[in-house]
Design a protein around this motif. Structure first.
Motif, PDB file in Angstrom:
ATOM      1  N   GLN A  65      19.735  11.234  30.746  1.00  0.00           N
ATOM      2  CA  GLN A  65      19.857   9.848  30.287  1.00  0.00           C
ATOM      3  C   GLN A  65      21.243   9.569  29.720  1.00  0.00           C
ATOM      4  OE1 GLN A  65      16.495   9.696  27.621  1.00  0.00           O
ATOM      5  NE2 GLN A  65      15.139   8.876  29.211  1.00  0.00           N
ATOM      6  N   ALA A  66      21.796  10.519  28.974  1.00  0.00           N
ATOM      7  CA  ALA A  66      23.139  10.350  28.403  1.00  0.00           C
ATOM      8  C   ALA A  66      24.183  10.255  29.514  1.00  0.00           C
ATOM      9  CB  ALA A  66      23.465  11.499  27.453  1.00  0.00           C
ATOM     10  N   LEU A  67      24.058  11.095  30.521  1.00  0.00           N
ATOM     11  CA  LEU A  67      25.005  11.076  31.635  1.00  0.00           C
ATOM     12  C   LEU A  67      24.865   9.792  32.443  1.00  0.00           C
ATOM     13  CD1 LEU A  67      24.597  14.803  32.679  1.00  0.00           C
ATOM     14  CD2 LEU A  67      26.627  13.782  31.637  1.00  0.00           C
ATOM     15  N   GLU A  68      23.631   9.375  32.682  1.00  0.00           N
ATOM     16  CA  GLU A  68      23.404   8.127  33.419  1.00  0.00           C
ATOM     17  C   GLU A  68      23.932   6.919  32.644  1.00  0.00           C
ATOM     18  OE1 GLU A  68      19.201   8.355  34.219  1.00  0.00           O
ATOM     19  OE2 GLU A  68      19.539   9.426  36.120  1.00  0.00           O
ATOM     20  N   SER A  69      23.848   6.959  31.316  1.00  0.00           N
ATOM     21  CA  SER A  69      24.367   5.847  30.521  1.00  0.00           C
ATOM     22  C   SER A  69      25.888   5.753  30.607  1.00  0.00           C
ATOM     23  CB  SER A  69      23.929   5.971  29.058  1.00  0.00           C
ATOM     24  OG  SER A  69      24.656   6.988  28.402  1.00  0.00           O
ATOM     25  N   GLU A  70      26.523   6.839  31.026  1.00  0.00           N
ATOM     26  CA  GLU A  70      27.974   6.854  31.241  1.00  0.00           C
ATOM     27  C   GLU A  70      28.323   6.492  32.689  1.00  0.00           C
ATOM     28  OE1 GLU A  70      30.526   7.593  29.007  1.00  0.00           O
ATOM     29  OE2 GLU A  70      29.028   7.603  27.411  1.00  0.00           O
ATOM     30  N   GLY A  71      27.302   6.183  33.486  1.00  0.00           N
ATOM     31  CA  GLY A  71      27.533   5.749  34.864  1.00  0.00           C
ATOM     32  C   GLY A  71      27.478   6.841  35.909  1.00  0.00           C
ATOM     33  N   TYR A  72      26.952   8.005  35.550  1.00  0.00           N
ATOM     34  CA  TYR A  72      26.853   9.125  36.495  1.00  0.00           C
ATOM     35  C   TYR A  72      25.459   9.199  37.087  1.00  0.00           C
ATOM     36  CZ  TYR A  72      31.322  10.774  34.819  1.00  0.00           C
ATOM     37  OH  TYR A  72      32.649  10.863  34.512  1.00  0.00           O
ATOM     38  N   ARG A  73      25.383   9.595  38.336  1.00  0.00           N
ATOM     39  CA  ARG A  73      24.107   9.942  38.967  1.00  0.00           C
ATOM     40  C   ARG A  73      23.980  11.455  38.836  1.00  0.00           C
ATOM     41  NH1 ARG A  73      22.342   7.658  44.467  1.00  0.00           N
ATOM     42  NH2 ARG A  73      20.602   6.892  43.308  1.00  0.00           N
TER      43      ARG A  73
END
Length: 116
Positions: free
Chosen positions: A77-85
């Motif tokens: 979730q933290a990585l996705e919130s930074e725009g990463y898949r």
């Protein structure tokens, strides 16, 4: 942040068999011309592999991840919130079904001459 980079370097030097195996196919822009980095700090975590231009993170999971599912969810979730898949693969898949893993990664990379 310097401590994260130092720890990332340590992880690169102590890569698992699966990480070493996959890195052989990701390094030097071998996968469709995309540049991957390994053990790279993002969003307070150190990811196994990342293609920065494609905003794609690859995580390799061993058996210990069965006991860390809530941590992995929070991390994703933290990585996705930074725009990463985030794509997750079991170590066994990388070691025994490498072609299928690489095909799945390719499906998530931009098409054309957009390599990084």
């Amino acid at each position: 942040m310097q401590r994260k980079w130092t720890f990332a370097r340590k992880l690169r030097n102590e890569a698992t068999d699966a990480e070493q195996h996959l890195w052989r196919y990701l390094r030097r822009e071998q996968l469709a011309g995309f540049k991957f980095r390994r053990q790279y700090p993002i969003a307070g975590y150190i990811v196994d592999f990342v293609c920065l231009p494609a905003r794609l993170v690859l995580e390799l999971d061993g058996g210990q991840h069965l006991d860390a599912l809530s941590y992995d969810i929070k991390r994703t979730q933290a990585l996705e919130s930074e725009g990463y898949r985030v794509l997750r693969f079991w170590n066994d898949d990388v070691l025994l079904r490498r072609e299928a893993v690489l095909e799945e990664v390719l499906r998530h990379l931009p098409r054309g001459d957009e390599g990084g």
